[in-house]
Write a protein that holds these residues in place. Structure first.
Motif, mmCIF file in Angstrom:
data_model
loop_
_atom_site.group_PDB
_atom_site.id
_atom_site.type_symbol
_atom_site.label_atom_id
_atom_site.label_comp_id
_atom_site.label_asym_id
_atom_site.label_seq_id
_atom_site.Cartn_x
_atom_site.Cartn_y
_atom_site.Cartn_z
ATOM 1 N N THR A 9 0.847 -1.186 0.000
ATOM 2 C CA THR A 9 0.000 0.000 0.000
ATOM 3 C C THR A 9 0.883 1.237 0.000
ATOM 4 N N LYS A 10 0.711 2.089 -1.014
ATOM 5 C CA LYS A 10 1.498 3.322 -1.117
ATOM 6 C C LYS A 10 0.986 4.323 -0.090
ATOM 7 N N LYS A 11 1.911 4.962 0.636
ATOM 8 C CA LYS A 11 1.510 5.820 1.750
ATOM 9 C C LYS A 11 1.908 7.283 1.588
ATOM 10 N N SER A 12 2.916 7.608 0.774
ATOM 11 C CA SER A 12 3.462 8.960 0.748
ATOM 12 C C SER A 12 3.427 9.546 -0.653
ATOM 13 N N ASN A 13 3.159 10.871 -0.716
ATOM 14 C CA ASN A 13 3.244 11.615 -1.969
ATOM 15 C C ASN A 13 4.381 12.629 -1.934
ATOM 16 N N ASN A 14 5.185 12.583 -0.871
ATOM 17 C CA ASN A 14 6.295 13.529 -0.753
ATOM 18 C C ASN A 14 7.430 13.199 -1.713
ATOM 19 N N LEU A 15 7.450 12.012 -2.227
ATOM 20 C CA LEU A 15 8.516 11.562 -3.114
ATOM 21 C C LEU A 15 7.890 10.859 -4.305
ATOM 22 N N LEU A 16 8.341 11.243 -5.502
ATOM 23 C CA LEU A 16 7.807 10.610 -6.706
ATOM 24 C C LEU A 16 8.469 9.252 -6.878
ATOM 25 N N PHE A 17 7.709 8.194 -6.612
ATOM 26 C CA PHE A 17 8.239 6.842 -6.735
ATOM 27 C C PHE A 17 7.139 5.913 -7.225
ATOM 28 N N GLU A 18 7.556 4.738 -7.656
ATOM 29 C CA GLU A 18 6.630 3.728 -8.158
ATOM 30 C C GLU A 18 6.876 2.406 -7.441
ATOM 31 N N ILE A 19 5.855 1.551 -7.424
ATOM 32 C CA ILE A 19 5.990 0.184 -6.915
ATOM 33 C C ILE A 19 6.004 -0.740 -8.133
ATOM 34 N N PRO A 20 7.160 -1.305 -8.483
ATOM 35 C CA PRO A 20 7.220 -2.164 -9.683
ATOM 36 C C PRO A 20 6.239 -3.323 -9.583
ATOM 37 N N GLU A 21 5.518 -3.553 -10.679
ATOM 38 C CA GLU A 21 4.557 -4.656 -10.694
ATOM 39 C C GLU A 21 5.259 -5.999 -10.893
ATOM 40 N N SER A 22 6.254 -6.016 -11.747
ATOM 41 C CA SER A 22 6.975 -7.257 -12.020
ATOM 42 C C SER A 22 8.309 -7.230 -11.281
ATOM 43 N N LYS A 23 8.490 -8.196 -10.368
ATOM 44 C CA LYS A 23 9.724 -8.265 -9.594
ATOM 45 C C LYS A 23 9.911 -9.696 -9.109
ATOM 46 N N PRO A 24 11.121 -10.048 -8.696
ATOM 47 C CA PRO A 24 11.371 -11.417 -8.205
ATOM 48 C C PRO A 24 10.582 -11.706 -6.938
ATOM 49 N N GLU A 25 10.351 -12.981 -6.676
ATOM 50 C CA GLU A 25 9.635 -13.373 -5.464
ATOM 51 C C GLU A 25 10.422 -12.996 -4.221
ATOM 52 N N SER A 26 9.691 -12.676 -3.165
ATOM 53 C CA SER A 26 10.268 -12.299 -1.870
ATOM 54 C C SER A 26 11.113 -11.036 -1.970
ATOM 55 N N HIS A 27 10.809 -10.161 -2.942
ATOM 56 C CA HIS A 27 11.502 -8.884 -3.057
ATOM 57 C C HIS A 27 10.531 -7.747 -2.750
ATOM 58 N N ILE A 28 10.989 -6.792 -1.971
ATOM 59 C CA ILE A 28 10.257 -5.548 -1.739
ATOM 60 C C ILE A 28 11.022 -4.454 -2.463
ATOM 61 N N GLU A 29 10.350 -3.722 -3.384
ATOM 62 C CA GLU A 29 11.071 -2.775 -4.235
ATOM 63 C C GLU A 29 10.373 -1.426 -4.325
ATOM 64 N N VAL A 30 11.204 -0.393 -4.511
ATOM 65 C CA VAL A 30 10.746 0.965 -4.765
ATOM 66 C C VAL A 30 11.534 1.497 -5.956
ATOM 67 N N LYS A 31 10.840 2.089 -6.939
ATOM 68 C CA LYS A 31 11.506 2.627 -8.122
ATOM 69 C C LYS A 31 11.387 4.144 -8.155
ATOM 70 N N LEU A 32 12.534 4.823 -8.345
ATOM 71 C CA LEU A 32 12.560 6.271 -8.561
ATOM 72 C C LEU A 32 12.798 6.488 -10.053
ATOM 73 N N PRO A 33 11.765 6.881 -10.827
ATOM 74 C CA PRO A 33 11.915 6.960 -12.281
ATOM 75 C C PRO A 33 12.837 8.073 -12.744
ATOM 76 N N LYS A 34 12.962 9.155 -11.952
ATOM 77 C CA LYS A 34 13.841 10.271 -12.311
ATOM 78 C C LYS A 34 14.435 10.833 -11.026
ATOM 79 N N VAL A 35 15.685 10.498 -10.778
ATOM 80 C CA VAL A 35 16.306 10.830 -9.494
ATOM 81 C C VAL A 35 16.673 12.305 -9.439
ATOM 82 N N HIS A 36 16.330 12.932 -8.324
ATOM 83 C CA HIS A 36 16.778 14.297 -8.026
ATOM 84 C C HIS A 36 17.896 14.226 -6.997
#
Length: 486
Positions: free
Chosen positions: A287-314
């Motif tokens: 469940t996404k909780k914050s809008n302070n940072l532009l990030f995405e939750i990848p839909e496709s990822k390896p099992e037992s992985h928790i991931e956060v994607k920053l599409p354009k890093v500042h």
């Protein structure tokens, strides 16, 4: 002759005593056996004949101290006659072939003397019971300390046990052993890591009575397969994925747990919760909780992985990203330190002939102790390389020649990240502008010339027409004057 008769009598007496002694030792035997709480033991009626060879009127009894447990006789209509006391009811059986007593689901209170009686034949077995209890039911989080409690019970004086531990790779472990008394031993293990998951062995030993017992027990350590603090490097405007690898599937963790990912720019700064997650029956819910940072939750990822994607890093996206697990109000966490690099030029723009420009390379830090920055021309001389001191997060270089330059972050002997910057030459830019301006000016002059020519032609034609009209009028006036004179 008397002395010879006396000697013979003494010999017979000695042989009789020896026979009685052997008979007595054969008729009564003492044995020792060790059992584990929750396990099963089989107590032997040593020396008894197989059931098929026993006389019809033979009776075999098993007793605990003076309490009758079982009595068997071939004369009874039922071959087994049970008078089990309540403490062992439903947990014991007789193996009929050799009249062995089997006791299952052992308890500490089952320790004591068990006697098998068959005529004058008696076998006493001292049953020694050991219990090994592991804290938290063997389910730990990363970096927790495990506690083992070893308890023993016996009708005889308790032996002084020596304890040795072997981990899941059969490596000997030296634990901290606290001995409250001979009845209870407390063993403290080191802080556990995820790689400690598996089957461990507790080996107990005693010389008197002789005890050599291996007790296996499972250990499951839930946590991360990442290092405790991992550094991730990125350049401004690039994309980066921060990933935490859980070992829940690897160790077949059946219990549910929750967690969250939070981010803060530096120690002491405000922490922002980016997402919550929970895992039940190997199903991951995020469940996404914050809008302070532009990030995405990848839909496709390896099992037992928790991931956060920053599409354009500042540059201000740097800092600590922490993934925290929670199980039964206990916590384990793993951090990823995101280090971001940026490059700038002063003055910005093309480099004029004879001028210089200062290139600045900066990382958000902090860096590892053996890390440093390096500026170098991509196709230039190695003499132009400039390096920072270790752990410096900013490096400047002043240049007067255009070209492609690279800022590298080097840790030890590894190049972690590079940022290339192209310094253009101003003269090339000016020529382009002049050529563009000349072409544009020529086109404009040509257009204006054409317009002027067209306008001039039209004006000349109007002038010639006006002149012819004036000449015609003059000629007409002259003709009228001549006529009047005549």
């Amino acid at each position: 002759m008397e002395s010879s008769g006396t000697a013979l009598s003494c010999t017979r007496a000695a042989l009789l005593l020896l026979h009685l002694g052997l008979t007595s030792s054969m008729a009564q035997k003492n044995e020792f056996q060790t059992g584990l709480v929750g396990g099963e033991v089989t107590l032997n009626c040593t020396g008894i004949l197989p059931e098929s060879q026993l006389p019809r009127d033979s009776v075999v009894r098993w007793k605990y101290s003076d309490t009758l447990l079982w009595q068997t006789s071939s004369l009874l209509t039922k071959p087994i006659f049970s008078k089990e006391p309540s403490f062992i009811a439903g947990r014991s059986d007789i193996k009929m072939q050799y009249k062995q007593l089997s006791v299952r689901d052992l308890k500490l209170s089952d320790a004591g003397i068990y006697t098998c009686e068959y005529g004058t034949h008696k076998v006493h077995t001292s049953l020694h019971i050991v219990n090994l209890e592991i804290s938290l039911d063997g389910h730990f989080l990363q970096n927790e300390v495990a506690k083992l409690i070893l308890t023993q019970n016996s009708s005889s004086p308790l032996p002084d046990l020596s304890i040795t531990l072997f981990d899941n790779n059969n490596n000997r472990v030296t634990p901290e052993i606290q001995k409250k008394n001979l009845q209870e031993y407390i063993v403290n293990l080191k802080k556990l890591e995820t790689m400690d998951s598996g089957t461990w062995v507790c080996q107990i030993h005693s010389d008197s009575p002789l005890i050599n017992q291996n007790i296996s027990f499972p250990v499951k350590v839930l946590g991360f397969q990442n290092p405790d603090l991992e550094r991730k490097y990125a350049t401004v405007d690039s994309a980066v994925i921060l990933s935490w690898r859980l070992n829940s599937q690897k160790i077949k963790w059946k219990k549910g747990f929750t967690g969250q990912i939070n981010w803060k720019q530096q120690e002491g700064a405000e922490s922002h919760v980016l997402l919550d997650f929970d895992i039940t029956a190997e199903q991951l819910h995020e469940t996404k909780k914050s809008n302070n940072l532009l990030f995405e939750i990848p839909e496709s990822k390896p099992e037992s992985h928790i991931e956060v994607k920053l599409p354009k890093v500042h540059f201000n996206h740097s800092g600590q990203y922490q993934c925290q697990l929670e199980y039964e109000r206990r916590h384990a966490q793993s951090k990823i330190e995101l280090v971001v690099m940026k490059v700038s030029a002063n003055p910005a723009g093309p480099l004029s002939r004879g001028a210089s420009v200062t290139l600045t390379c900066q990382v958000s830090g902090p860096l590892a102790p053996d890390a440093y920055l390096s500026w170098e021309p991509v196709n230039g001389s190695k003499m132009d390389i400039k390096k920072s001191k270790q752990r410096e997060v900013k490096l400047e270089v002043t240049i007067s020649t255009a070209g492609l330059w690279s800022c590298d972050l080097i840790e030890g002997s590894d190049k972690k990240i590079s940022f290339r910057y192209h310094v253009e030459e101003a003269s090339v830019w000016i020529i382009n502008v002049i050529i563009g301006a000349s072409i544009g000016g020529s086109l404009l002059a040509f257009a204006l010339g054409c317009l002027c020519i067209i306008s001039g032609v039209r004006w000349q034609r109007r002038r010639q027409r006006a002149k012819r009209m004036a000449q015609a009028r003059q000629h007409l006036l002259e003709n009228k004057t001549c006529q009047c004179q005549q």
